[in-house]
Scaffold this motif. Structure first.
Motif: not given
Ligand code: BES
Ligand code: ZN
Length: 496
Positions: A116-118, A177-179, A326-328, A397-399, A424-426
């Motif tokens: 899925a990613d990506d 297309c990454d979500m 930190l996510r912003l 998330g971030s790109i 994702l990431h898991s």
């Protein structure tokens, strides 16, 4: 458009995608650098198979970027497709039911790191491109691909490329297309991405590790010092205790909040099926969606220090370190948050410790205006396949490159074919195959609809003037003593 493409080519597509997914292109691990290159080369071969007359490998200080151009189709609009071929590390390996780089189908789902990613989503767009070509191999629009290999690890190659050659970023629209869909059957377009500040906090309290009996009670423990600092950075209600951090956070608009309230959201299901915990945490005075999309976060990703081997060792560690991020959210600036974090850590540092904050990578948050007519075309393609138009949501998330992609003034479409439970990431990341097959038809149809628009000028002079004005405004905006740094990312349609 070839409407039989998916049923006819399914078996071949599964073989091709499995081959791509089998390459362990983990960008964060230096030991996988050659695998990242193999994934890039795999894509180049694929672009050549698809008849792209231009296929480049762009080298830089890190993993290479793959650039490909479809045949020029005069009088048609241009679309730039961005994606990434790198993946997150697959650990913990023991939690995977089947090996992360041996793609396996179970109950209509394809399991592997990157499904899925990506990589799976990049593959979906390649096949949509293939399906949309006419009998002579010509696509319905001018299409260019920019596929990087460092999205997951904070590299600079793609950013350096766009800075050195801004023409590569010019297009009538950019498609990322990454979500994922918001829910099964409910596609989504994203109006914002969070930014990130990824840091490592290192503590030293002694010149060497000591016997915890001989010196315990009098000698400062680095690991204890570190966890005390960490625990002071966020309170039990999830509020981050970095002075002034929330000051620049822009709350979501009333209409956004109203739209989020209207989204189907089952807290219990989210807790049990996606989060898999006993309770949700965070600032209770904000809704879960606000906490995920519109508020900054502070997470501890890992702590190193002391003795963690088998058995027992009685030691007072001299050093310890933690990886944190930190996510912003909109309103915040990466450079400013770096200063705020450093200041907060310094204020929490006891006199017996040397504490260092090293910044690994970071980027500003992004907001995207989804009012451009191109979104109507995507909605039409979504509606024909799923019965639903895309709901506007934000991403937690971030790109990192997205703020740069929007600078030409082109609308940036942030969307995807994944589902929220893809992991994702898991461990056991997956992609539902029906999402892939539908996605191929949806994007092939979107290419066709966009191609029917004829030529569009990417940036007209008015836009350029507006952009310059935006930059000036941002520079004037500096609101307090620390705000002297440059305006940062995100003029144009994607706004930082
Ligand atoms: N595909 C994700 C971004 C994403 C995640 C969008 C969830 C929407 C919902 C992307 O590949 C990703 O994971 N990015 C990293 C970037 C970071 C390492 C700078 C992230 O967000 O952790
Ligand atoms: Zn990711």
């Amino acid at each position: 458009m070839d409407t039989d493409f998916v049923p006819r080519e399914q078996a071949r597509m599964l073989r091709e995608l499995s081959e791509f997914l089998s390459i362990p292109s983990v960008s964060a691990l230096p030991s996988h650098a050659s695998d990242c290159r193999r994934a890039a080369v795999w894509l180049m071969d694929e672009f050549r198979r698809l008849g792209c007359p231009v296929v480049n490998l762009v080298e830089g200080e890190g993993h290479p970027v793959v650039w490909a151009e479809g045949p020029a189709v005069p009088g048609k609009p241009s679309l730039l497709i961005y994606g990434h071929y790198d993946v997150q590390p697959p650990d913990p390996l023991e939690e995977w039911e089947t090996s992360p780089f041996e793609p396996t189908i179970r109950e209509g789902r394809l399991y592997a790191r990157g499904t899925a990613d990506d990589k799976g989503q990049v593959y979906c767009l390649l096949k949509a491109y293939e399906a949309s070509r006419d009998a002579d191999g010509n696509p319905p629009l001018n299409i260019r691909f920019l596929i990087e290999g460092e999205e997951e690890s904070g590299g600079h190659v793609v950013a350096d490329l766009l800075r050195a050659e801004p023409a590569r970023g010019q297009a009538d629209a950019v498609l990322v297309c990454d979500m994922s869909y918001y829910a099964p059957g409910v596609p989504a377009v994203y109006t914002a991405l969070r930014g990130i500040c990824y840091a490592e906090i290192s503590v030293r309290t002694l010149q060497r590790d000591l016997h915890s009996g001989s010196y315990g009670g009098a000698a400062p423990n680095a690991l204890e010092t570190l966890v005390r600092i960490l625990s002071e950075l966020k309170d039990e209600d999830g509020e981050i205790r970095i002075p002034k951090l929330y000051k620049s956070v822009e709350p979501p608009s009333k209409s956004e909040l109203k739209a989020w309230k209207g989204l189907p959201f089952d807290k219990e299901k989210f807790l049990a099926q996606e989060v898999t915990a006993r309770a949700l945490t965070g600032m209770k005075k904000h809704s879960v969606l606000e906490r995920l999309w519109a508020l900054p976060t502070f997470e501890i990703h890992g702590i190193r220090g002391g003795f963690t081997g088998d058995g027992a060792k009685t030691v007072i560690p001299a050093t310890a370190s933690a990886k944190v991020s930190l996510r912003l959210v909109p309103g915040q600036k990466f450079e400013k948050v770096v200063k705020q974090l450093r200041k907060a850590v310094a204020a929490l540092t006891p006199k017996w410790a040397d504490v260092e904050v090293q910044i690994h990578h970071g980027n500003d948050p992004v907001q995207v205006d989804t009012s451009d007519p191109v979104f109507d075309l995507l909605n039409e393609a979504f509606r024909e396949k799923t019965g639903n138009e895309a709901v506007p949501v934000r991403a937690g998330g971030s790109i990192p490159i997205v703020s740069q992609l929007g600078r030409s003034g082109a609308p940036v479409i942030l969307t995807g074919i994944g589902l929220p439970n893809d992991g994702l990431h898991s461990p056991n990341e997956k992609l539902d195959l029906q999402q892939l097959w539908d996605g191929i038809d949806i994007f092939a149809r979107f290419f066709e609809l966009f191609g029917e628009q004829g030529e569009i000028r990417a940036v007209d002079e008015d836009d350029e003037e507006e952009e310059a004005e935006d930059d000036e405004e941002l520079e004037e905006e500096s609101d307090d003593e620390e705000d002297t740094e440059a305006a940062g990312a995100g003029a144009g349609t994607a706004e930082g």
